[in-house]
Write a protein that holds these residues in place. Structure first.
Motif, PDB file in Angstrom:
ATOM      1  N   UNK A 154       1.175   0.285   2.440  1.00  0.00           N
ATOM      2  CA  UNK A 154       0.761   1.098   3.593  1.00  0.00           C
ATOM      3  C   UNK A 154      -0.714   0.878   3.924  1.00  0.00           C
ATOM      4  N   UNK A 155      -0.976   0.567   5.190  1.00  0.00           N
ATOM      5  CA  UNK A 155      -2.330   0.249   5.624  1.00  0.00           C
ATOM      6  C   UNK A 155      -3.319   1.366   5.430  1.00  0.00           C
ATOM      7  N   UNK A 156      -2.867   2.617   5.530  1.00  0.00           N
ATOM      8  CA  UNK A 156      -3.764   3.754   5.370  1.00  0.00           C
ATOM      9  C   UNK A 156      -4.388   3.815   3.986  1.00  0.00           C
ATOM     10  N   UNK A 157      -3.632   3.390   2.969  1.00  0.00           N
ATOM     11  CA  UNK A 157      -4.153   3.403   1.596  1.00  0.00           C
ATOM     12  C   UNK A 157      -5.297   2.408   1.441  1.00  0.00           C
ATOM     13  N   UNK A 158      -5.134   1.240   2.049  1.00  0.00           N
ATOM     14  CA  UNK A 158      -6.157   0.199   1.939  1.00  0.00           C
ATOM     15  C   UNK A 158      -7.322   0.487   2.880  1.00  0.00           C
ATOM     16  N   UNK A 201      -0.393  12.126   1.714  1.00  0.00           N
ATOM     17  CA  UNK A 201       0.479  11.505   2.723  1.00  0.00           C
ATOM     18  C   UNK A 201       1.818  11.122   2.119  1.00  0.00           C
ATOM     19  N   UNK A 202       1.787  10.608   0.900  1.00  0.00           N
ATOM     20  CA  UNK A 202       3.049  10.240   0.244  1.00  0.00           C
ATOM     21  C   UNK A 202       3.907  11.474  -0.020  1.00  0.00           C
ATOM     22  N   UNK A 236       7.403   9.972   0.300  1.00  0.00           N
ATOM     23  CA  UNK A 236       8.200  10.225  -0.906  1.00  0.00           C
ATOM     24  C   UNK A 236       8.719   8.922  -1.522  1.00  0.00           C
ATOM     25  N   UNK A 237       7.801   8.035  -1.794  1.00  0.00           N
ATOM     26  CA  UNK A 237       8.132   6.737  -2.365  1.00  0.00           C
ATOM     27  C   UNK A 237       8.399   6.854  -3.864  1.00  0.00           C
ATOM     28  N   UNK A 254       4.234   4.280  -5.743  1.00  0.00           N
ATOM     29  CA  UNK A 254       3.097   5.192  -5.565  1.00  0.00           C
ATOM     30  C   UNK A 254       1.931   4.759  -6.454  1.00  0.00           C
ATOM     31  N   UNK A 255       2.215   4.362  -7.684  1.00  0.00           N
ATOM     32  CA  UNK A 255       1.150   3.908  -8.590  1.00  0.00           C
ATOM     33  C   UNK A 255       0.440   2.682  -8.015  1.00  0.00           C
TER      34      UNK A 255
END
Length: 183
Positions: A46-50, A139-140, A145-146, A151-152
């Motif tokens: 997900x781009x938001x994480x990066x 957000x997750x 809900x991955x 998620x890690x």
């Protein structure tokens, strides 16, 4: 009454800095996220994480300039109001109050661990890292809900991006101190 006493701790200059940096944080997100998606999209990250570290650093920058407890939280609240009011990119509706405020709170918590509000590179690095990891996790929990392994991986990329954002924030703070704009 409590809100008034909380805000009375901030000068007009502080509130202007908070408003400006909140606006910059919201304004840079739609520019940065698509650019990061070019790289993160093919990797299914997900781009938001990066990208988060590159727009969360505005919270760190504001907290380091204003040097008052609660600045990060206030920036997060103002950002959430701006996002809700404008319908800006990445809006989570009313849940934006949570997804934008909690990262600001994390910056405040990290910045509490300082002597005489003298912040160093570790405050900025860990503050931005904590903000980005928190925003990604929230957000997750709220939307994606991955699976835990995914998620890690996403949280580790969020931590790396946050660390880079924290270093950028510290560099800006150092530059502002060098030219005597801030103490």
């Amino acid at each position: 009454m409590q809100a008034k006493s909380f805000l009375s701790n901030f000068s007009v200059f502080n509130l202007i800095v908070i408003a400006m940096l909140s606006g910059l944080g919201v304004a840079t997100k739609p520019i940065i996220v698509p650019l990061v998606h070019i790289i993160s999209g093919p990797l299914f990250i997900p781009g938001g994480a990066v990208a988060g570290g590159f727009y969360m650093f505005w919270i760190v920058l504001g907290a380091a300039i204003v040097k008052k407890t609660g600045t990060g939280t206030l920036i997060g609240i103002v950002q959430s109001i701006l996002v809700i009011a404008t319908g800006a990119m990445g809006t989570h509706g009313i849940m934006s109050l949570v997804s934008y405020t909690l990262p600001g709170m994390m910056v405040d918590i990290v910045f509490l661990f300082s002597k005489d509000k003298s912040y160093n590179i570790l405050h900025c690095l860990f503050g931005c890292m904590a903000a980005n990891v928190t925003g990604t996790l929230i957000s997750n929990i709220m939307f994606f809900r991955l699976p835990p392994v995914t998620v890690a991986l996403i949280l580790s990329s969020a931590a790396l991006s946050g660390a880079i954002g924290g270093i950028i924030a510290y560099s800006i703070i150092k530059g502002l101190k060098k030219i005597n704009i801030i103490l």
